[in-house]
Design an enzyme around this catalytic site. Sequence first.
Site, PDB file in Angstrom:
ATOM      1  N   GLU A  18       0.815  -1.217   0.000  1.00  0.00           N
ATOM      2  CA  GLU A  18       0.000   0.000   0.000  1.00  0.00           C
ATOM      3  C   GLU A  18       0.849   1.268   0.000  1.00  0.00           C
ATOM      4  O   GLU A  18       1.610   1.504   0.938  1.00  0.00           O
ATOM      5  CB  GLU A  18      -0.899   0.014   1.239  1.00  0.00           C
TER       6      GLU A  18
ATOM      7  N   GLU B  17     -12.627   0.879   4.841  1.00  0.00           N
ATOM      8  CA  GLU B  17     -11.689   1.090   5.945  1.00  0.00           C
ATOM      9  C   GLU B  17     -11.914   2.482   6.529  1.00  0.00           C
ATOM     10  O   GLU B  17     -11.684   3.489   5.876  1.00  0.00           O
ATOM     11  CB  GLU B  17     -10.236   0.973   5.482  1.00  0.00           C
TER      12      GLU B  17
END
Length: 287
Positions: A152, A246
């Site tokens: 990420e 998220e």
Amino acid sequence: MISSPKIKFGVHTFIWKKEFLGNEEYVFQDAKRWGFDGIEIATHYFDQIDPLQLKSYGEKYGVELTFCTSLPRGLSLTTKDEDCWRESIAYLERAIKFCQQCGIIQLSGPFPHPVGYLSGEPLQKRENVRMQEAFKLVAETLIKTDLKFAVEPLNRFQGYALNTVAQGLELLDAVDCPQLGLLLDLFHMNIEEKDVIKAFLQASNHCFHIHACAKDRGTPGSDSFAWGHWFKALQTMDYQGWVTIESFNFEDKELANGARLWRTVAPSNEALAQDGLKFLRQTYQTN
């Protein structure tokens, strides 16, 4: 309109708490009740979790599992400290093993260094080489499994080694492992990418996993992001992975402070998850 679902929708355990410790059955109860396809387990303490217990929860409630972690403080893949570097690689290798034991096939996270670590300088050439060498060693373990491993890029305020899709693709090109890809997070991308949708198209089949939230970490769809155009881009990419909501439980002060949430971004965490899922499904199905 789509003819059959290719994308699965998940919810991240940060919705409930900072560290998942293995016995939080209520997480599975909630995710099932809210209508999610899966749960993304987030923890640094996977060595202390019983994989069989985790599998049993997933089977009991009919939800799939993905896994997310990051390097704990003191570890780094960019460091010149050999012991630290080796320990950091070993941490990721243990995470891979844990996923295998749980039957999980998607592992994601911001792996080059701990979240929030900043060196005070741009990524140096020697650090970049060090990072690439580390992922090459991780790849040697990865190719012995069926796991997909997604790195990420973080925004500039939370990381310095990888911030953009272009940097991520450079890393993937250097490592050259088909099981290594990118986790693309809309929050970070709305800070770092001049054109988020173009960046997704650039990532193409190297996008293995997605984190979704509004621009302020709130409910997907409650902001000005071009969600419909984004889903069309995912169709162009033939993306068939997870879109996982998220966000962060504001009541968990350590978690909220770490995410720099100084005010609530939704009426409740449950509302954020449920309303976000409803919006994502409807938008996906009408594009």
